[in-house]
Design a protein around this motif. Structure first.
Motif, PDB file in Angstrom:
ATOM      1  N   TYR A  74      66.796  25.606  64.366  1.00 39.78           N
ATOM      2  CA  TYR A  74      65.938  24.692  63.626  1.00 39.78           C
ATOM      3  C   TYR A  74      64.775  25.105  63.922  1.00 39.78           C
ATOM      4  O   TYR A  74      63.815  25.231  62.985  1.00 39.78           O
ATOM      5  CB  TYR A  74      66.105  23.284  63.916  1.00 39.78           C
ATOM      6  CG  TYR A  74      65.528  22.103  63.271  1.00 39.78           C
ATOM      7  CD1 TYR A  74      65.653  21.789  61.936  1.00 39.78           C
ATOM      8  CD2 TYR A  74      64.059  21.925  63.765  1.00 39.78           C
ATOM      9  CE1 TYR A  74      64.701  20.924  61.023  1.00 39.78           C
ATOM     10  CE2 TYR A  74      62.978  20.879  63.148  1.00 39.78           C
ATOM     11  CZ  TYR A  74      63.485  20.744  61.980  1.00 39.78           C
ATOM     12  OH  TYR A  74      62.507  19.915  61.165  1.00 39.78           O
TER      13      TYR A  74
ATOM     14  N   THR B  11      66.946  24.137  52.241  1.00 42.37           N
ATOM     15  CA  THR B  11      67.718  24.129  53.505  1.00 42.37           C
ATOM     16  C   THR B  11      69.059  24.538  53.038  1.00 42.37           C
ATOM     17  O   THR B  11      69.521  23.640  52.335  1.00 42.37           O
ATOM     18  CB  THR B  11      67.631  22.776  54.046  1.00 42.37           C
ATOM     19  OG1 THR B  11      66.170  22.407  54.163  1.00 42.37           O
ATOM     20  CG2 THR B  11      68.034  22.907  55.340  1.00 42.37           C
TER      21      THR B  11
ATOM     22  N   LEU C 205      72.508  25.929  59.492  1.00 42.24           N
ATOM     23  CA  LEU C 205      71.611  27.140  59.058  1.00 42.24           C
ATOM     24  C   LEU C 205      72.612  28.389  59.460  1.00 42.24           C
ATOM     25  O   LEU C 205      73.015  28.716  60.251  1.00 42.24           O
ATOM     26  CB  LEU C 205      70.203  27.228  59.760  1.00 42.24           C
ATOM     27  CG  LEU C 205      69.278  26.179  59.608  1.00 42.24           C
ATOM     28  CD1 LEU C 205      68.183  26.247  60.543  1.00 42.24           C
ATOM     29  CD2 LEU C 205      69.041  26.076  58.360  1.00 42.24           C
TER      30      LEU C 205
ATOM     31  N   PRO D 111      66.357  17.824  55.343  1.00 44.51           N
ATOM     32  CA  PRO D 111      67.184  18.065  54.065  1.00 44.51           C
ATOM     33  C   PRO D 111      67.032  16.721  53.419  1.00 44.51           C
ATOM     34  O   PRO D 111      67.099  15.576  53.874  1.00 44.51           O
ATOM     35  CB  PRO D 111      68.739  18.250  54.334  1.00 44.51           C
ATOM     36  CG  PRO D 111      68.358  18.815  55.846  1.00 44.51           C
ATOM     37  CD  PRO D 111      67.247  18.246  56.370  1.00 44.51           C
TER      38      PRO D 111
ATOM     39  N   THR E  32      64.099  20.669  50.990  1.00 47.61           N
ATOM     40  CA  THR E  32      63.543  19.871  51.916  1.00 47.61           C
ATOM     41  C   THR E  32      62.446  18.986  51.720  1.00 47.61           C
ATOM     42  O   THR E  32      61.692  19.238  50.581  1.00 47.61           O
ATOM     43  CB  THR E  32      62.992  21.090  52.945  1.00 47.61           C
ATOM     44  OG1 THR E  32      64.125  22.046  53.301  1.00 47.61           O
ATOM     45  CG2 THR E  32      62.582  20.785  54.197  1.00 47.61           C
TER      46      THR E  32
ATOM     47  N   TRP F  73      63.600  28.012  62.270  1.00 43.49           N
ATOM     48  CA  TRP F  73      63.377  27.774  60.768  1.00 43.49           C
ATOM     49  C   TRP F  73      62.121  27.173  60.392  1.00 43.49           C
ATOM     50  O   TRP F  73      61.354  27.468  59.439  1.00 43.49           O
ATOM     51  CB  TRP F  73      64.674  27.090  60.340  1.00 43.49           C
ATOM     52  CG  TRP F  73      64.529  26.502  58.813  1.00 43.49           C
ATOM     53  CD1 TRP F  73      64.626  27.121  57.763  1.00 43.49           C
ATOM     54  CD2 TRP F  73      64.093  25.394  58.503  1.00 43.49           C
ATOM     55  NE1 TRP F  73      64.553  26.402  56.742  1.00 43.49           N
ATOM     56  CE2 TRP F  73      63.953  25.183  56.872  1.00 43.49           C
ATOM     57  CE3 TRP F  73      63.622  24.118  58.900  1.00 43.49           C
ATOM     58  CZ2 TRP F  73      63.607  24.063  56.262  1.00 43.49           C
ATOM     59  CZ3 TRP F  73      63.208  23.083  58.394  1.00 43.49           C
ATOM     60  CH2 TRP F  73      63.101  23.035  56.949  1.00 43.49           C
TER      61      TRP F  73
END
Length: 266
Positions: A173, A236, A117, A214, A136, A176
């Motif tokens: 992560y 993603t 990311l 993903p 995603t 996110w």
């Protein structure tokens, strides 16, 4: 005996008329000239070898970190194109989590990292470039009722337990995931964080929870797991990262290649 003049050197050699085609004897001056010529040839070989070694020093191996279960298409295509462009540069690949790549970049153990990311890369103080954007999907146990739907509303996942990635192995992560779910009005309940991507799939297969991953994770072996598209669509982003003061010209060439390939695959 007859004397024959050598116009190139100015020296004379003597030859027997009867055997002039079989044997030629050098004078003392000719022998001296021959020794000097051999030394010059040897010196030329040494110069060529020195230049070759210098070229090798100017193009050291390129060390690349990557996540084994991601970049299935982009990484092989990048390496093939790079080898065609820079055939004299050796490439060393290191299977590492995103977090380990950040640390290896700072320590100079790798030159380029195929990481995750954007926000996490920027916070790590590294240079980065976005190279790919993937849809995603949600990974669910195959026998779950919701898994029978071809497309799943993100909001419908609110009652579920989520499997996440640890901050150590996949920085950013959890944030996110939280921000993604909050866009549709809920905060995800994370049952556990795992260290590697394959463990997410194994945990889902065991019925411990669901996961947002993903879509290239579909290529990981996944018995008892199904992947479903989401509404609304969630993207993603993936990046490459490198240390700001790395002078490697091979690394710069690789960055240009993967950027061009990533753009063409979007």
């Amino acid at each position: 005996m007859v004397a024959l003049s050598n116009r190139a050197t100015g020296h004379f050699v003597f030859a027997d008329n009867a055997a002039s085609k079989q044997r030629v004897n050098l004078t003392a001056e000719g022998r001296s000239f021959l020794r000097d010529a051999k030394r010059m040839l040897a010196l030329g070989d040494e110069v060529v070898e020195s230049v070759r070694q210098l070229s090798q020093k100017e193009a050291p191996a390129l060390n690349i970190g990557y996540v084994a279960d991601l970049f299935y298409d982009l990484l092989p295509n990048t390496l093939a194109s790079f080898q065609r462009s820079c055939p004299t540069v050796a490439v060393n690949l290191f299977d590492m989590s995103c977090g380990d790549q950040f640390r290896a970049l700072h320590d100079g153990r790798i030159d380029l990292g195929f990481v995750g990311l954007r926000e996490a890369v920027g916070e790590a103080g590294l240079e980065f470039r976005s190279i790919a954007s993937y849809k995603t999907v949600v990974a669910l146990p195959k026998n779950m009722r919701l898994a029978k739907q071809p497309i799943i509303k993100l909001k419908d996942l609110e009652p579920m337990f989520f499997i996440g990635m640890s901050e150590t192995s996949y920085p950013g992560y959890r944030r996110w995931l939280t921000e993604t779910c909050r866009r549709v009005g809920f905060t995800p309940r994370v049952l556990q964080d795992v260290e590697i991507e394959r463990t997410i799939i194994q945990s889902v297969a065991a019925g411990l929870g669901i996961a947002l991953v993903p879509d290239q994770m579909k290529k990981v072996p996944h018995d008892n797991v199904v992947f479903r598209a989401l509404i609304p669509t969630v993207m993603t982003e993936s990046c490459i990262a490198w240390k700001r003061n790395n002078p490697s010209s091979a690394m710069r060439a690789c960055i240009d290649i993967v950027t061009a390939l990533g753009t063409s695959m979007r």
